[in-house]
Design a protein around this motif. Structure first.
Motif, PDB file in Angstrom:
ATOM      1  N   THR A  85      -3.150   6.694   6.954  1.00 26.87           N
ATOM      2  CA  THR A  85      -2.184   5.616   6.785  1.00 26.87           C
ATOM      3  C   THR A  85      -2.021   4.888   8.115  1.00 26.87           C
ATOM      4  O   THR A  85      -2.579   5.294   9.138  1.00 26.87           O
ATOM      5  CB  THR A  85      -0.812   6.146   6.329  1.00 26.87           C
ATOM      6  OG1 THR A  85      -0.180   6.815   7.428  1.00 26.87           O
ATOM      7  CG2 THR A  85      -0.952   7.105   5.149  1.00 26.87           C
ATOM      8  N   ALA A  86      -1.202   3.825   8.097  1.00 27.62           N
ATOM      9  CA  ALA A  86      -1.020   3.013   9.293  1.00 27.62           C
ATOM     10  C   ALA A  86      -0.025   3.621  10.271  1.00 27.62           C
ATOM     11  O   ALA A  86       0.175   3.084  11.358  1.00 27.62           O
ATOM     12  CB  ALA A  86      -0.557   1.612   8.891  1.00 27.62           C
ATOM     13  N   TYR A  87       0.592   4.746   9.903  1.00 26.51           N
ATOM     14  CA  TYR A  87       1.649   5.302  10.738  1.00 26.51           C
ATOM     15  C   TYR A  87       1.104   6.350  11.714  1.00 26.51           C
ATOM     16  O   TYR A  87       0.402   7.277  11.323  1.00 26.51           O
ATOM     17  CB  TYR A  87       2.747   5.911   9.864  1.00 26.51           C
ATOM     18  CG  TYR A  87       3.485   4.866   9.068  1.00 26.51           C
ATOM     19  CD1 TYR A  87       4.546   4.157   9.633  1.00 26.51           C
ATOM     20  CD2 TYR A  87       3.090   4.555   7.768  1.00 26.51           C
ATOM     21  CE1 TYR A  87       5.210   3.169   8.914  1.00 26.51           C
ATOM     22  CE2 TYR A  87       3.750   3.572   7.043  1.00 26.51           C
ATOM     23  CZ  TYR A  87       4.806   2.884   7.632  1.00 26.51           C
ATOM     24  OH  TYR A  87       5.454   1.900   6.923  1.00 26.51           O
ATOM     25  N   TYR A 121      -2.207  -1.823  14.890  1.00 26.74           N
ATOM     26  CA  TYR A 121      -1.597  -2.277  13.631  1.00 26.74           C
ATOM     27  C   TYR A 121      -0.071  -2.378  13.746  1.00 26.74           C
ATOM     28  O   TYR A 121       0.559  -3.310  13.210  1.00 26.74           O
ATOM     29  CB  TYR A 121      -1.977  -1.292  12.529  1.00 26.74           C
ATOM     30  CG  TYR A 121      -1.568  -1.691  11.128  1.00 26.74           C
ATOM     31  CD1 TYR A 121      -2.419  -2.438  10.317  1.00 26.74           C
ATOM     32  CD2 TYR A 121      -0.341  -1.284  10.600  1.00 26.74           C
ATOM     33  CE1 TYR A 121      -2.049  -2.791   9.023  1.00 26.74           C
ATOM     34  CE2 TYR A 121       0.034  -1.630   9.317  1.00 26.74           C
ATOM     35  CZ  TYR A 121      -0.834  -2.378   8.522  1.00 26.74           C
ATOM     36  OH  TYR A 121      -0.470  -2.720   7.239  1.00 26.74           O
ATOM     37  N   SER A 122       0.533  -1.419  14.491  1.00 24.09           N
ATOM     38  CA  SER A 122       2.003  -1.382  14.575  1.00 24.09           C
ATOM     39  C   SER A 122       2.565  -2.156  15.759  1.00 24.09           C
ATOM     40  O   SER A 122       3.783  -2.199  15.939  1.00 24.09           O
ATOM     41  CB  SER A 122       2.459   0.085  14.656  1.00 24.09           C
ATOM     42  OG  SER A 122       1.893   0.728  15.789  1.00 24.09           O
ATOM     43  N   ASP A 123       1.725  -2.766  16.570  1.00 25.63           N
ATOM     44  CA  ASP A 123       2.193  -3.534  17.717  1.00 25.63           C
ATOM     45  C   ASP A 123       2.997  -4.745  17.242  1.00 25.63           C
ATOM     46  O   ASP A 123       2.595  -5.466  16.317  1.00 25.63           O
ATOM     47  CB  ASP A 123       0.993  -3.995  18.552  1.00 25.63           C
ATOM     48  CG  ASP A 123       1.418  -4.658  19.841  1.00 25.63           C
ATOM     49  OD1 ASP A 123       1.653  -5.886  19.820  1.00 25.63           O
ATOM     50  OD2 ASP A 123       1.507  -3.959  20.866  1.00 25.63           O
ATOM     51  N   ALA A 124       4.145  -4.977  17.881  1.00 27.76           N
ATOM     52  CA  ALA A 124       5.051  -6.058  17.455  1.00 27.76           C
ATOM     53  C   ALA A 124       4.386  -7.417  17.550  1.00 27.76           C
ATOM     54  O   ALA A 124       4.620  -8.306  16.700  1.00 27.76           O
ATOM     55  CB  ALA A 124       6.320  -6.020  18.308  1.00 27.76           C
ATOM     56  N   LYS A 177       0.456 -11.103   6.776  1.00 31.00           N
ATOM     57  CA  LYS A 177       0.133  -9.988   5.896  1.00 31.00           C
ATOM     58  C   LYS A 177      -0.752  -8.987   6.643  1.00 31.00           C
ATOM     59  O   LYS A 177      -1.713  -9.383   7.311  1.00 31.00           O
ATOM     60  CB  LYS A 177      -0.603 -10.457   4.638  1.00 31.00           C
ATOM     61  CG  LYS A 177       0.240 -11.327   3.701  1.00 31.00           C
ATOM     62  CD  LYS A 177       1.366 -10.512   3.052  1.00 31.00           C
ATOM     63  CE  LYS A 177       2.206 -11.378   2.121  1.00 31.00           C
ATOM     64  NZ  LYS A 177       3.320 -10.603   1.509  1.00 31.00           N
ATOM     65  N   ARG A 178      -0.400  -7.720   6.494  1.00 25.77           N
ATOM     66  CA  ARG A 178      -1.214  -6.648   7.075  1.00 25.77           C
ATOM     67  C   ARG A 178      -1.495  -5.614   5.984  1.00 25.77           C
ATOM     68  O   ARG A 178      -0.602  -5.248   5.230  1.00 25.77           O
ATOM     69  CB  ARG A 178      -0.496  -5.975   8.246  1.00 25.77           C
ATOM     70  CG  ARG A 178      -0.305  -6.857   9.466  1.00 25.77           C
ATOM     71  CD  ARG A 178       0.551  -6.157  10.528  1.00 25.77           C
ATOM     72  NE  ARG A 178       1.844  -5.775   9.981  1.00 25.77           N
ATOM     73  CZ  ARG A 178       2.400  -4.571  10.137  1.00 25.77           C
ATOM     74  NH1 ARG A 178       1.788  -3.629  10.838  1.00 25.77           N
ATOM     75  NH2 ARG A 178       3.584  -4.306   9.600  1.00 25.77           N
ATOM     76  N   ILE A 179      -2.745  -5.181   5.933  1.00 22.37           N
ATOM     77  CA  ILE A 179      -3.159  -4.199   4.917  1.00 22.37           C
ATOM     78  C   ILE A 179      -3.944  -3.086   5.600  1.00 22.37           C
ATOM     79  O   ILE A 179      -4.836  -3.359   6.419  1.00 22.37           O
ATOM     80  CB  ILE A 179      -4.023  -4.846   3.816  1.00 22.37           C
ATOM     81  CG1 ILE A 179      -3.230  -5.907   3.062  1.00 22.37           C
ATOM     82  CG2 ILE A 179      -4.557  -3.788   2.845  1.00 22.37           C
ATOM     83  CD1 ILE A 179      -4.065  -6.685   2.045  1.00 22.37           C
ATOM     84  N   LEU A 213      -6.659  -7.005   8.052  1.00 30.68           N
ATOM     85  CA  LEU A 213      -7.092  -5.925   7.170  1.00 30.68           C
ATOM     86  C   LEU A 213      -7.741  -4.830   8.008  1.00 30.68           C
ATOM     87  O   LEU A 213      -8.714  -5.089   8.730  1.00 30.68           O
ATOM     88  CB  LEU A 213      -8.097  -6.461   6.135  1.00 30.68           C
ATOM     89  CG  LEU A 213      -8.812  -5.420   5.266  1.00 30.68           C
ATOM     90  CD1 LEU A 213      -7.814  -4.649   4.395  1.00 30.68           C
ATOM     91  CD2 LEU A 213      -9.874  -6.091   4.393  1.00 30.68           C
ATOM     92  N   VAL A 214      -7.209  -3.629   7.937  1.00 28.69           N
ATOM     93  CA  VAL A 214      -7.808  -2.485   8.622  1.00 28.69           C
ATOM     94  C   VAL A 214      -8.559  -1.644   7.595  1.00 28.69           C
ATOM     95  O   VAL A 214      -7.977  -1.194   6.603  1.00 28.69           O
ATOM     96  CB  VAL A 214      -6.738  -1.622   9.326  1.00 28.69           C
ATOM     97  CG1 VAL A 214      -7.402  -0.376   9.937  1.00 28.69           C
ATOM     98  CG2 VAL A 214      -6.025  -2.420  10.400  1.00 28.69           C
TER      99      VAL A 214
END
Length: 824
Positions: free
Chosen positions: A185-187, A238-241, A249-251, A303-304
C-alpha cells in the motif's frame, strides 16, 4: 531449484544426443553382433518415447512449477538419475564412434569400444559383469534405461495428478508454486527511513518540475535488487505534501507478476470512484478505458505501479497506458521493478538506480534494529562484532531488519559471534527476511536462466567473471540450448538477461553481489557445492552433488615460526570428508581456485581417483603433473572444458589430451612456459575454443580437421600438408582476428583461394603477411595469390605486410580498396 524443470531439461539433453550427427553410426558400432541393418529404426523409436516423456514434463513445469509431494519428488529424482545415466552412456557411444572415424584401421577398436560402452551400461544396471555379445549388447541396454525412464515418466504423470488436486486444496486460488510477495500500500510502515532523503528529494523535484507538467505522460522507473528499499522510497514520494499538492489524483497499485490490463484498469477506477461505481460488472477493456478517460479529464494523475515484472510484451503496457496519454495534463507513472529489462521497455525519464545504503547510514539503521536505538553506544564488544556483521549485509535495509531481529534476542557476545560465523541469518524464511525476498526474483526466472545462475555458486565471492569464459562453461555443461544462433551468442544473451534482472553487475567484467551469491548457493544446494571455509565444520555438501569447486585461498595461513604458509587444521580433514560424502565418480564439474602444496595434491588425487564423468575441469597453478592430481586423467572422455594453468618451466601438455574427443574448450592461456603442442591436436574434432597465445595456434598440425574452431590467431603457411593453406578451407566458424604468415609458400591464385576467406563471415580483422627475406617469388605470382585471398565484404580491418617491394594502393586488387585506405 525447479525439480520438474531439471528433469525436463536433462531429458531434453538426452533427446538432443539421439538426434545428433553420428548417433546412427555410434549405435551400429555398439552392436555386439555387427552393424544393425536398421539402426535408424531403433533410434527413431527411442526418440518418440522420449519426446512423449518430455511433453509430460513440459506440461508439468507449466502447471506445477514447484513440486511438493514426496511421490512426485521421488519420481522426478529417479527420472533425473536415469537421464544422467543415459546421457553418460550415449556420450561414450559417440566418443567411441569418433575414435572409430579417426582411427579406422585399428583392428581392436570395435571390440574395445564395445567393451567400454557395455561396461558402463552394466554398472548402470548394477550387473556384476559385462557381456560382450548375444542379446545383452549396448543398444539393448541403453534401450532398457530409456524404457525405465518412460516408466518413471508414467509415475511422474500420476504424481502430477495428485499434486494438482493438492494444489486446489492448499493454494487458495494462488498459482501453484508461485511465491507471492503480498500486496503493498501507499502507507509507510517503518518508524524511520534511513539514508533516502537525497534520492527522495531528487524524485520529488522531478515530478513537480515544469518539464514533467508540460508533457502528456512521463514514466519514471525505480530499479534495484529485491529488498533494497524501492517500495519504501516510492511510499515516501507518494506521501510528500508537495506531490499531493501537485497532483489532483494519486493512485497506488501493487502489480506483482500478474500484469493484467483489465484488472489494473479496474483497480484504477476503484481508486477514483467516490460513490456508485460506473464500472461495476464491466470486464470489457475498451469500455473500462472510456470510463477511465472520462474520470481523468482535466485532472493530473500520479500512478504508482509497485513491483512490476512484465517485460515480454510492450503492447500490453501500451494498451494499459492508452487512456492516460489522451491529455496534456502532465500525468506521471512511478514504477518500481527489479528488472532492468522492464526499465528499457517503459522508461521515458532517466531511471533511479537504487543501491544499498551508505555505510554510515546503514550502521545507524543496523543499531536501531539490533539494539532498538540508532544512538546506542553500549556493549563495545557487541558493537565491534556488529560492524563486522553489518559489513556483510552490503547496505540492504531488509537484511538489517532480518539480522537485527536475530541479534536482538540475546545481547551476548557468544550469540552474536555464532551468527557472524555461521551465517544463521541466511536460513531465516519469514516473509520479512532477506533471502526469501531475493528468492522471489529467482522464482520468476525462466528455467534456462535459473540453471545458469545457480551454477555460478561454484565461483568464490567477489569473483570477476569474464563473460565469454562463463558462457563457454555453461555451454560445456549443456546449459545453453543449441538453435539457429551460435551457442556463444545465445549464452551472452542469457548473461545479459541476468544483468537486466539484477543478478549480475557489468563493467569491464561481470560480478555478483555477495547476497546474490548467497542466494545462488541456497538454490543450488543439492547440485552445486563450493568448499571455501576450512575453519568451520559446516558446508560438507549433499550426496547428490554433481558440481564441486574448491577454493584454497582461505586454507593456508602464514606460520611465523616456519616463515611459510601452512594449511589450516581442518583443511585435509574436510577435503577427505568430501570424498566420503559426495559420490565423486558422478561429478560433472571439478574446479580449483588458489594455490596448493604437495600434501594437498596427494590428498586430492586420492579423494578424486574415481572421477569419470567430468565435463568441466579447472586446475590452476599446476606445480606438479596432471596425473599427480587426477590419476585417471586419460579416462575423462566426457570432458568439454579443460583449463590448465602452470608456471613450471619445461612442462609440456600431456599427449593424452588429444584423446579427449568431446573437448570443446582447451584453455592454456596462462601456461606461461608452454612452447610446443601434442602432435594429435587435430583429433579434437569438437574443439570450439583454443585459448592460448597466437604462436601456439600456429603450431596446430592439421588444423583443418577442427571444423568447429572459432578462433585461430595465427596460421603459418608451410610446405608440408599439415600446414598448407588448404587447411583453412573448411574452418568457416573462425571469427575475431586471423593472421596468415609466410604467404610466399603459396604458389598460385587457385591455391590461395583454398583459404576460403570469402566464407569466413565472422572474421573482422585480417592480416596477410609475406616473409621479408623471401627469394625467387615473382611479383606476378604474389599479385595472383593476393587476388585469391578475397575476404568477405563485412571485414572491418585489413593489414598487409611485406607484399612486394613496397605496398602501393594501386597494386592491390579492387576488392581491397574500400577497406584499406592508402597509408593505413
Amino acid at each position: 531449484m525447479d525439480v520438474v524443470g531439471a528433469a525436463s531439461w536433462l531429458v531434453q539433453v538426452v533427446l538432443e544426443k539421439l538426434v545428433s550427427d553420428g548417433i546412427d553410426a555410434a549405435w551400429a558400432v555398439a552392436r555386439s553382433a555387427g552393424p544393425d541393418p536398421d539402426p535408424g529404426g531403433d533410434v527413431h523409436r527411442l526418440r518418440s518415447r522420449l519426446q512423449s516423456l518430455h511433453l509430460v514434463l513440459s506440461a508439468a513445469q507449466e502447471r506445477v512449477p514447484r513440486a511438493r509431494s514426496e511421490a512426485l519428488l521421488g519420481s522426478l529424482r529417479r527420472l533425473h538419475r536415469l537421464a544422467c545415466d543415459a546421457d553418460n552412456l550415449l556420450d561414450e557411444m559417440l566418443y567411441h564412434q569418433i575414435h572409430h572415424q579417426l582411427h579406422p584401421d585399428e583392428a581392436s577398436d570395435t571390440s574395445s569400444s564395445l567393451s567400454a560402452v557395455q561396461s558402463v551400461v552394466s554398472k548402470i544396471r548394477g550387473a556384476k559383469r559385462a557381456r560382450l555379445g548375444g542379446d545383452e549388447d549396448a543398444t539393448v541396454r541403453i534401450d532398457d534405461i530409456l524404457r525405465r525412464m518412460c516408466e518413471a515418466g508414467d509415475d511422474v504423470r500420476e504424481a502430477i495428478k495428485m499434486e494438482r488436486l493438492d494444489a486446489v486444496v492448499t493454494c487458495s486460488g494462488q498459482a501453484a508454486g508461485m511465491d507471492c510477495r503480498g500486496w503493498t500500500t501507499a502507507y509507510v510502515t517503518e518508524p524511520k527511513i534511513f539514508g533516502r532523503d537525497a534520492v527522495k528529494e531528487h524524485i520529488v523535484q522531478t515530478l513537480i518540475s515544469a518539464e514533467a507538467c508540460g508533457v502528456n505522460l512521463s514514466v519514471l522507473p525505480i530499479v534495484g535488487d529485491g529488498s533494497v528499499g524501492k517500495t519504501t522510497l516510492a511510499q515516501l514520494v507518494y506521501s510528500d505534501a508537495r506531490v499531493q499538492g501537485c497532483f489532483s489524483k494519486r493512485i497506488w497499485i501493487s502489480v506483482s507478476a500478474d500484469f493484467d490490463e483489465v484488472r489494473l484498469t479496474r483497480e484504477m477506477l476503484d481508486c477514483l470512484s467516490t460513490g456508485a461505481s460506473k464500472h461495476e460488472g464491466i470486464t470489457n477493456l475498451n469500455k473500462l478505458q472510456e470510463i477511465l478517460d472520462e474520470d481523468l479529464k482535466s485532472k493530473r494523475l500520479l500512478l504508482v505501479l509497485d513491483d512490476m515484472w512484465e517485460d515480454n510484451d510492450k503492447s500490453r503496457w501500451d494498451k494499459l497506458l492508452a487512456p492516460l496519454r489522451c491529455s496534456m495534463n502532465g500525468n506521471v507513472i512511478l514504477v518500481t521493478t527489479r528488472n532492468h529489462s522492464v526499465v528499457k521497455m517503459i522508461s521515458t525519464m532517466d531511471p533511479i538506480h537504487l543501491d544499498g545504503l551508505k555505510d554510515d547510514e546503514f550502521w545507524l539503521m543496523f543499531k536501531s534494529c539490533a539494539f532498538g536505538d540508532e544512538k546506542y553506544e553500549g556493549h563495545p564488544s557487541l558493537q565491534v562484532i556488529g560492524k563486522r556483521i553489518a559489513n556483510k549485509l552490503k547496505g540492504y535495509p531488509l537484511a538489517a531488519k532480518s539480522v537485527g531481529a536475530l541479534l536482538r534476542r540475546d545481547l551476548d557476545g557468544g550469540h552474536w559471534m555464532s551468527i557472524l560465523q555461521s551465517d544463521e541469518w541466511k536460513l531465516q524464511q519469514g516473509p520479512d527476511d532477506i533471502i526469501p525476498a531475493l528468492k522471489l526474483s529467482f522464482t520468476h526466472l525462466p528455467f534456462r536462466l535459473q540453471r545458469c545462475f545457480s551454477y555460478c555458486a561454484l565461483f568464490p565471492k567477489g569473483h570477476m567473471f569474464d563473460g565469454l569464459d562463463l558462457v563457454r562453461i555453461w555451454i560445456s555443461q549443456g546449459l545453453i540450448s543449441s538453435g539457429s544462433k551460435r551457442m556463444e551468442k545465445t549464452g551472452y544473451h542469457y548473461l545479459n538477461d541476468l544483468v537486466d534482472r539484477g543478478f549480475f553487475q557489468k563493467s569491464t567484467y561481470y560480478s555478483m553481489h555477495d547476497l546474490i551469491h548467497d542466494l545462488a548457493h541456497i538454490v543450488s544446494l543439492e547440485e552445486c557445492h563450493m568448499m571455501d571455509n576450512f575453519d568451520s565444520g559446516s558446508g560438507t555438501g549433499h550426496a547428490t552433488i554433481r558440481h564441486l569447486s574448491i577454493n584454497t585461498r582461505s586454507a593456508y595461513k602464514w606460520n611465523p615460526h616456519a616463515c611459510s604458509f601452512s594449511p589450516s587444521d581442518n583443511f585435509q580433514r574436510k577435503l577427505a570428508y568430501i570424498g566420503e560424502k559426495v559420490q565423486t565418480k558422478n561429478l560433472s564439474t571439478l574446479m580449483l581456485f588458489g594455490k596448493y602444496d604437495k600434501e594437498f595434491s596427494e590428498t586430492f588425487s586420492k579423494v578424486f581417483k574415481e572421477v569419470r564423468y567430468l565435463r568441466v575441469l579447472r586446475l590452476p597453478t599446476l606445480s606438479y603433473s596432471i596425473d599427480s592430481l587426477i590419476c585417471n586423467f586419460s579416462k575423462l572422455i566426457h570432458l568439454r572444458y579443460l583449463e590448465l594453468i602452470s608456471s613450471v618451466p619445461g612442462t609440456p601438455l600431456p599427449e593424452v589430451i588429444c584423446q579427449l574427443y568431446h573437448l570443446q574448450v582447451l584453455d592454456v592461456e596462462y601456461w606461461v612456459h608452454l612452447s610446443t603442442l601434442p602432435h594429435g591436436m587435430s583429433n579434437l574434432v569438437n574443439l570450439r575454443h583454443f585459448v592460448a597465445r597466437g604462436e601456439l595456434h600456429a603450431k596446430i598440425a592439421g588444423v583443418g580437421r577442427l571444423k568447429l574452431l572459432q578462433e585461430l590467431k595465427e596460421f603459418r603457411v608451410g610446405k608440408t600438408k599439415d600446414f598448407q593453406i588448404e587447411q583453412l578451407t573448411g574452418l568457416r566458424e573462425l571469427g575475431g582476428s586471423l593472421a596468415i604468415y609466410n604467404l610466399e609458400n603459396v604458389g598460385s591464385r587457385e591455391e590461395s583461394m583454398n583459404a576460403g576467406l570469402r566464407d569466413k563471415i565472422y572474421i573482422h580483422d585480417l592480416l596477410l603477411s609475406w616473409c621479408k627475406n623471401r627469394f625467387d617469388v615473382s611479383s606476378i605470382t604474389e599479385a595472383k595469390v593476393l587476388e585469391g585471398l578475397h575476404p568477405h565484404c563485412g571485414l572491418k580491418r585489413l593489414h598487409i605486410t611485406s607484399y612486394g617491394e613496397m605496398l602501393v594502393i594501386m597494386d592491390c586488387p579492387r576488392f581491397f580498396l574500400p577497406v584499406y585506405p592508402y597509408g593505413q
